[in-house]
Design a protein around this motif. Structure first.
Motif, PDB file in Angstrom:
ATOM      1  N   ALA A  59      26.163  29.278 -17.149  1.00 34.36           N
ATOM      2  CA  ALA A  59      27.263  29.411 -16.180  1.00 34.36           C
ATOM      3  C   ALA A  59      28.224  28.218 -16.248  1.00 34.36           C
ATOM      4  O   ALA A  59      29.432  28.386 -16.059  1.00 34.36           O
ATOM      5  CB  ALA A  59      26.703  29.559 -14.768  1.00 34.36           C
ATOM      6  N   SER A  60      27.718  27.031 -16.542  1.00 33.12           N
ATOM      7  CA  SER A  60      28.582  25.850 -16.662  1.00 33.12           C
ATOM      8  C   SER A  60      29.520  25.982 -17.853  1.00 33.12           C
ATOM      9  O   SER A  60      30.706  25.666 -17.756  1.00 33.12           O
ATOM     10  CB  SER A  60      27.743  24.585 -16.832  1.00 33.12           C
ATOM     11  N   LEU A  61      28.986  26.447 -18.962  1.00 29.73           N
ATOM     12  CA  LEU A  61      29.805  26.646 -20.153  1.00 29.73           C
ATOM     13  C   LEU A  61      30.840  27.739 -19.908  1.00 29.73           C
ATOM     14  O   LEU A  61      32.010  27.584 -20.256  1.00 29.73           O
ATOM     15  CB  LEU A  61      28.915  27.009 -21.347  1.00 29.73           C
ATOM     16  N   GLU A  62      30.417  28.823 -19.288  1.00 29.26           N
ATOM     17  CA  GLU A  62      31.326  29.935 -19.008  1.00 29.26           C
ATOM     18  C   GLU A  62      32.420  29.523 -18.030  1.00 29.26           C
ATOM     19  O   GLU A  62      33.561  29.973 -18.148  1.00 29.26           O
ATOM     20  CB  GLU A  62      30.545  31.145 -18.483  1.00 29.26           C
ATOM     21  N   CYS A  87      31.428  27.089 -29.000  1.00 31.49           N
ATOM     22  CA  CYS A  87      31.866  26.599 -27.688  1.00 31.49           C
ATOM     23  C   CYS A  87      30.983  25.469 -27.183  1.00 31.49           C
ATOM     24  O   CYS A  87      31.469  24.563 -26.492  1.00 31.49           O
ATOM     25  CB  CYS A  87      31.860  27.738 -26.672  1.00 31.49           C
ATOM     26  N   LEU A  88      29.712  25.512 -27.519  1.00 34.63           N
ATOM     27  CA  LEU A  88      28.779  24.507 -27.005  1.00 34.63           C
ATOM     28  C   LEU A  88      29.156  23.083 -27.399  1.00 34.63           C
ATOM     29  O   LEU A  88      29.267  22.219 -26.519  1.00 34.63           O
ATOM     30  CB  LEU A  88      27.349  24.836 -27.438  1.00 34.63           C
ATOM     31  N   LEU A  93      31.545  17.775 -25.885  1.00 31.84           N
ATOM     32  CA  LEU A  93      32.528  16.723 -26.178  1.00 31.84           C
ATOM     33  C   LEU A  93      33.560  16.596 -25.062  1.00 31.84           C
ATOM     34  O   LEU A  93      34.013  15.493 -24.753  1.00 31.84           O
ATOM     35  CB  LEU A  93      33.213  17.005 -27.514  1.00 31.84           C
ATOM     36  N   ASP A  94      33.924  17.723 -24.444  1.00 32.32           N
ATOM     37  CA  ASP A  94      34.887  17.714 -23.334  1.00 32.32           C
ATOM     38  C   ASP A  94      34.314  17.092 -22.066  1.00 32.32           C
ATOM     39  O   ASP A  94      35.027  16.440 -21.309  1.00 32.32           O
ATOM     40  CB  ASP A  94      35.344  19.141 -22.990  1.00 32.32           C
ATOM     41  N   SER A 100      30.612  11.010 -29.072  1.00 32.74           N
ATOM     42  CA  SER A 100      31.762  11.048 -29.988  1.00 32.74           C
ATOM     43  C   SER A 100      31.500  11.971 -31.171  1.00 32.74           C
ATOM     44  O   SER A 100      32.430  12.497 -31.779  1.00 32.74           O
ATOM     45  CB  SER A 100      32.104   9.642 -30.488  1.00 32.74           C
ATOM     46  N   VAL A 101      30.220  12.190 -31.481  1.00 35.24           N
ATOM     47  CA  VAL A 101      29.832  13.088 -32.567  1.00 35.24           C
ATOM     48  C   VAL A 101      28.623  13.885 -32.112  1.00 35.24           C
ATOM     49  O   VAL A 101      27.683  13.320 -31.533  1.00 35.24           O
ATOM     50  CB  VAL A 101      29.455  12.291 -33.847  1.00 35.24           C
TER      51      VAL A 101
END
Length: 119
Positions: A59-62, A87-88, A93-94, A100-101
């Motif tokens: 749900a957090s990703l969505e 997307c993961l 990273l967002d 950073s990687v």
């Protein structure tokens, strides 16, 4: 410190745990982020409280990518899971500036040597 990500549900939990075990066995300093595709998987990692593994709720990703709602509506579950794969790492990273990687793995991967050999 390596940052790794994978995704799975309760049906692949044993494989995800084997992946993590292999990293530990190789004495890797890592943080594993698991996109939990069901509540049972998320609850398992929450209750376990491991310091090297961070569960992420679907749900957090969505919520971060609202356009996924359209994809979820017009794909099978398996197709949707493949949609989530790219997307993961972007989500992590967002939302986690300390990363950073990040490297993503299928949950059924097992390391027989240190991942630095391929990274």
């Amino acid at each position: 410190m390596y940052h790794f990500a994978t995704l799975f549900d309760q049906n692949y939990l044993s494989r995800g745990l084997a992946l993590r075990h292999s990293l530990r066995k190789q004495k890797v300093r890592f943080k594993l982020y698991v996109l939990c595709l069901d509540n049972r998987t998320y609850d398992f990692f929450q209750e376990e409280g491991s310091t090297d593994t961070t569960p992420v709720q679907l749900a957090s990703l969505e919520a971060h990518f609202p356009e996924l709602a359209g994809a979820k509506a017009n794909r099978t579950w398996v197709e949707y899971i493949f949609t989530l794969s790219p997307c993961l790492p972007l989500f992590l990273l967002d939302t986690l500036p300390e990363i950073s990687v990040i490297t993503t793995f299928d949950a059924d991967l097992y390391f027989f040597s240190h991942p630095s050999d391929i990274l």
